[in-house]
Design a protein around this motif. Structure first.
Motif, mmCIF file in Angstrom:
data_model
loop_
_atom_site.group_PDB
_atom_site.id
_atom_site.type_symbol
_atom_site.label_atom_id
_atom_site.label_comp_id
_atom_site.label_asym_id
_atom_site.label_seq_id
_atom_site.Cartn_x
_atom_site.Cartn_y
_atom_site.Cartn_z
ATOM 1 N N PHE A 153 0.287 -26.238 11.866
ATOM 2 C CA PHE A 153 1.264 -27.092 12.548
ATOM 3 C C PHE A 153 2.171 -26.266 13.455
ATOM 4 C CE2 PHE A 153 5.670 -28.667 12.530
ATOM 5 C CZ PHE A 153 5.496 -29.847 13.234
ATOM 6 N N LEU A 154 2.598 -25.091 12.995
ATOM 7 C CA LEU A 154 3.439 -24.222 13.815
ATOM 8 C C LEU A 154 2.730 -23.831 15.105
ATOM 9 C CD1 LEU A 154 4.969 -21.855 11.083
ATOM 10 C CD2 LEU A 154 6.054 -23.809 12.190
ATOM 11 N N PRO A 186 3.443 -37.614 18.650
ATOM 12 C CA PRO A 186 2.566 -37.618 17.472
ATOM 13 C C PRO A 186 2.979 -38.740 16.519
ATOM 14 C CG PRO A 186 4.173 -35.850 17.316
ATOM 15 C CD PRO A 186 4.321 -36.425 18.694
ATOM 16 N N LEU A 187 2.054 -39.179 15.694
ATOM 17 C CA LEU A 187 2.341 -40.262 14.756
ATOM 18 C C LEU A 187 2.683 -39.690 13.386
ATOM 19 C CD1 LEU A 187 -0.514 -42.777 15.692
ATOM 20 C CD2 LEU A 187 1.812 -42.637 16.622
ATOM 21 N N ASN A 188 3.650 -40.337 12.714
ATOM 22 C CA ASN A 188 3.989 -39.912 11.354
ATOM 23 C C ASN A 188 3.044 -40.562 10.354
ATOM 24 O OD1 ASN A 188 4.892 -42.575 11.033
ATOM 25 N ND2 ASN A 188 7.034 -42.042 11.358
ATOM 26 N N GLU A 189 3.318 -40.391 9.069
ATOM 27 C CA GLU A 189 2.414 -40.898 8.028
ATOM 28 C C GLU A 189 2.303 -42.415 8.038
ATOM 29 O OE1 GLU A 189 3.874 -39.302 4.389
ATOM 30 O OE2 GLU A 189 3.270 -37.237 4.841
ATOM 31 N N ILE A 231 0.436 -25.594 16.656
ATOM 32 C CA ILE A 231 0.321 -26.769 17.528
ATOM 33 C C ILE A 231 1.649 -27.093 18.202
ATOM 34 C CG2 ILE A 231 -0.059 -29.267 17.531
ATOM 35 C CD1 ILE A 231 -2.107 -28.812 15.283
ATOM 36 N N SER A 232 2.747 -26.983 17.458
ATOM 37 C CA SER A 232 4.041 -27.404 17.990
ATOM 38 C C SER A 232 4.608 -26.423 19.015
ATOM 39 C CB SER A 232 5.046 -27.605 16.851
ATOM 40 O OG SER A 232 5.266 -26.399 16.156
ATOM 41 N N GLN A 233 4.233 -25.146 18.942
ATOM 42 C CA GLN A 233 4.722 -24.161 19.895
ATOM 43 C C GLN A 233 3.579 -23.225 20.296
ATOM 44 O OE1 GLN A 233 7.606 -24.100 21.274
ATOM 45 N NE2 GLN A 233 8.983 -25.230 19.960
ATOM 46 N N THR A 234 2.638 -23.769 21.046
ATOM 47 C CA THR A 234 1.444 -22.986 21.375
ATOM 48 C C THR A 234 1.776 -21.735 22.173
ATOM 49 O OG1 THR A 234 1.108 -24.417 23.300
ATOM 50 C CG2 THR A 234 -0.114 -24.961 21.301
ATOM 51 N N ASN A 235 2.788 -21.823 23.070
ATOM 52 C CA ASN A 235 3.074 -20.654 23.908
ATOM 53 C C ASN A 235 3.698 -19.511 23.112
ATOM 54 O OD1 ASN A 235 5.636 -21.656 23.538
ATOM 55 N ND2 ASN A 235 6.094 -21.971 25.691
ATOM 56 N N PHE A 236 4.254 -19.810 21.947
ATOM 57 C CA PHE A 236 4.782 -18.747 21.101
ATOM 58 C C PHE A 236 3.670 -17.784 20.678
ATOM 59 C CE2 PHE A 236 5.723 -16.923 16.955
ATOM 60 C CZ PHE A 236 7.029 -16.476 17.084
ATOM 61 N N PHE A 237 2.496 -18.329 20.438
ATOM 62 C CA PHE A 237 1.403 -17.533 19.861
ATOM 63 C C PHE A 237 0.518 -16.860 20.908
ATOM 64 C CE2 PHE A 237 2.674 -20.505 16.602
ATOM 65 C CZ PHE A 237 2.738 -19.703 15.476
ATOM 66 N N GLN A 262 6.787 -15.503 5.548
ATOM 67 C CA GLN A 262 7.365 -16.496 4.648
ATOM 68 C C GLN A 262 6.957 -17.925 5.014
ATOM 69 O OE1 GLN A 262 11.545 -15.954 3.627
ATOM 70 N NE2 GLN A 262 11.480 -13.872 4.440
ATOM 71 N N ALA A 263 6.179 -18.073 6.077
ATOM 72 C CA ALA A 263 5.705 -19.406 6.458
ATOM 73 C C ALA A 263 4.621 -19.863 5.488
ATOM 74 C CB ALA A 263 5.149 -19.380 7.882
ATOM 75 N N PRO A 264 4.790 -20.988 4.803
ATOM 76 C CA PRO A 264 3.754 -21.473 3.887
ATOM 77 C C PRO A 264 2.417 -21.641 4.595
ATOM 78 C CG PRO A 264 5.793 -22.716 3.613
ATOM 79 C CD PRO A 264 5.973 -21.869 4.837
ATOM 80 N N GLU A 265 1.355 -21.318 3.895
ATOM 81 C CA GLU A 265 0.015 -21.356 4.473
ATOM 82 C C GLU A 265 -0.305 -22.718 5.075
ATOM 83 O OE1 GLU A 265 -3.103 -19.141 5.640
ATOM 84 O OE2 GLU A 265 -1.770 -18.338 4.070
ATOM 85 N N GLU A 266 0.132 -23.786 4.394
ATOM 86 C CA GLU A 266 -0.266 -25.123 4.831
ATOM 87 C C GLU A 266 0.404 -25.570 6.128
ATOM 88 O OE1 GLU A 266 3.001 -25.599 1.675
ATOM 89 O OE2 GLU A 266 1.209 -24.359 2.019
#
Length: 524
Positions: free
Chosen positions: A283-284, A107-110, A286-292, A275-279
């Motif tokens: 991203f969470l 992925p690309l950063n800012e 996308i980064s670990q799709t198999n977790f969900f 406790q995970a911020p809504e924003e």
């Protein structure tokens, strides 16, 4: 006995995960003829392939590198060595940049630059298989090694079986790299059921030693209905009892111990990632799709809904113990035998503690690269030759009927290593009891024989798990302190006089001796 498939190579790599593929690729790039054998399908089996993982990728400036090296230094009991941390950081930096050049979709950063601190296992290992195949490496999938071959000059190959056809194979090689992963004792942690300590057993049968096996009692949080162990996500969790009240201390650094104690008392523990911020929640995902995936299938929103958790044993997969190596070529004490990845001790870069990914992923790719180079140079220097090689299995592998008690042995080992009150909360009395029972089990195993026509693969797994557990507990009873992930209830503090590695050796008799740690230059 003649084998159905007989091959000759400069380098044989046992294992097709990140360590094995980097080893095979590097050896091939040095001009070696390479064969890679994998217990599963190279590119899809093992702990890395189904998961996303962070990587210990750090820019080569002094401030960033020093901070990175100190990050887990204290947690690991000050057992990491500066020279090795530098070596792995350099090699990982090079390998990750190479992956980018090969087209890995970082992925690309800012600023629009590739963000190289993580890898998606499916894409990563798919690419590695493609590159390894392109390099001319012969891959035997679903072809686990059963035993090493050796003569008075050292290791010179291995034999095994092809699971889908029943064919036997034999590879004679100038050097062998064990990159078969660690041991999770069939705990059902994601990607770990092929990781049963097979490489440890083969190395021990050849005469190799082990280091840091007391640091092999890693447990990871998991929903009771899932095999996914991504503990980092639980930093966003609140933990509750069944009545909705908070489990005090479960979210702290010692949270896993708190959770383990409650579960061992028969108390149900629940989590919610509230406790995970809504924003950052998208991203969470996308980064670990198999977790969900397991949550989505059950209609559970883990950010809002409470779900019951457990702790799954990951053993040496997320521990740091493994085969002792003697220098930067990743060679063992046995001529012609090399080790890499989770099969090799990771103490050198993280001491007695490591989490998921990060150091583990860096160690896999860097140690694999170093082993591939070292093994290739050794094989080209010594050649394959015409050798009278013999199998090294500690339990005879025969043709014909066998009454080997595989399932019974597996259950017996799991009864020692899985309970928290035996393996996580250790005491002299409990460790001694486990050692005695495991020694008796080993004696029974040694009186048996394994039939190549039966399920020899599962039988050898049970032998490997038994030996791994014996090395773990013998090292643990000799470290009379609490350091890293090794917790002694009867010695709850770290002891400065025990600032050394523990080297374990043997098959029938396990001996343990201390080895000094080189001075950590980062403390000067």
């Amino acid at each position: 006995m003649k084998k159905d498939i007989e091959l000759v190579a400069d380098v044989l790599v046992i294992g097709g995960g990140p360590a094995g593929t980097w080893a095979a690729l590097t050896a091939a790039s040095k001009g070696s003829k390479v064969v890679l054998v994998d217990k599963g399908y190279c590119g899809t089996s093992g702990a890395t392939a189904p998961s996303g993982t962070g990587v210990w990728y750090v820019n080569p400036d002094e401030e960033s590198r020093t901070k990175a090296k100190l990050g887990r230094f204290e947690l690991g009991g000050r057992l990491a060595e500066d020279t090795w941390m530098n070596r792995v950081l350099d090699q990982t930096y090079e390998n990750m940049n190479q992956l980018s050049a090969w087209g890995y979709p970082f992925p690309l950063n800012e600023e629009g630059n590739p963000h190289k601190t993580g890898l998606q296992g499916p894409e990563y290992m798919r690419l590695m298989r493609k590159i390894v195949h392109k390099a001319g490496v012969k891959i035997l999938d679903h072809s686990p090694a059963l035993e090493l071959l050796a003569d008075e000059h050292g290791v010179g190959g291995a034999v095994g079986v092809r699971q889908q056809t029943g064919e036997t194979w034999k590879v004679e090689a100038g050097a062998v790299i064990i990159a078969s992963g660690g041991c999770a004792f069939l705990s059902k942690a994601l990607g770990c059921n092929v990781l049963t300590g097979d490489g440890y057993l083969m190395a021990a049968e050849a005469g190799a030693d082990f280091s840091g096996m007391e640091f092999s009692n890693a447990y990871a949080i998991s929903p009771i209905f899932s095999s996914v162990t991504k503990t980092a996500y639980y930093s966003y969790a609140s933990f509750y009892y069944e009545d909705g009240s908070i489990v005090e201390g479960a979210g702290s650094k010692r949270g896993r111990s708190v959770i383990a104690k409650k579960i061992s008392e028969g108390i149900k523990v629940f989590a919610v990632l509230d406790q995970a911020p809504e924003e950052i929640r998208p991203f969470l995902r996308i980064s670990q799709t198999n977790f969900f995936l397991p949550f989505d299938r059950l209609g559970i929103d883990p950010f809002k809904d409470k779900f019951q958790i457990t702790l799954r044993l990951e053993g040496t997969v997320r521990g740091t113990g493994g085969i002792q190596i003697v220098d930067e070529t990743m060679k063992t004490l046995v001529q012609g035998l090399y080790a890499a990845g989770d099969a090799a001790t990771r103490e050198l870069i993280c001491g007695g503690f490591t989490g998921g990914g990060s150091h583990n992923a860096a160690w896999a790719m860097s140690s694999g690269t170093l082993a591939g180079k070292g093994a290739s140079e050794y094989a080209q220097r010594t050649g394959v030759g015409n050798r009278d090689l013999k199998g090294l299995s500690s339990v005879p592998i025969t043709v014909g009927n066998s009454t080997f008690k595989t399932a019974e042995y597996v259950r017996a080992v799991q009864e020692e290593v899985m309970p928290y009150d035996r393996n996580l909360f250790r005491t002299e009395h409990k460790l001694a009891g486990s050692i005695n029972r495991l020694d008796d089990l080993w004696k029974d195993i040694r009186n048996g024989s394994i039939s190549i026509e039966g399920n020899a693969i599962k039988a050898r797994e049970s032998v490997a798990m038994t030996l791994t557990a014996r090395h773990m507990f013998n090292a643990a009873i000799n470290r009379k302190e609490t350091r890293g992930m090794h917790k002694r209830i009867d010695f709850p503090q770290i002891d400065a006089n025990q600032h050394y590695r523990l080297i374990s050796s043997g098959l029938d008799e396990i001996s343990v001796r201390p080895k000094p740690v080189e001075q950590e230059a980062i403390l000067k």
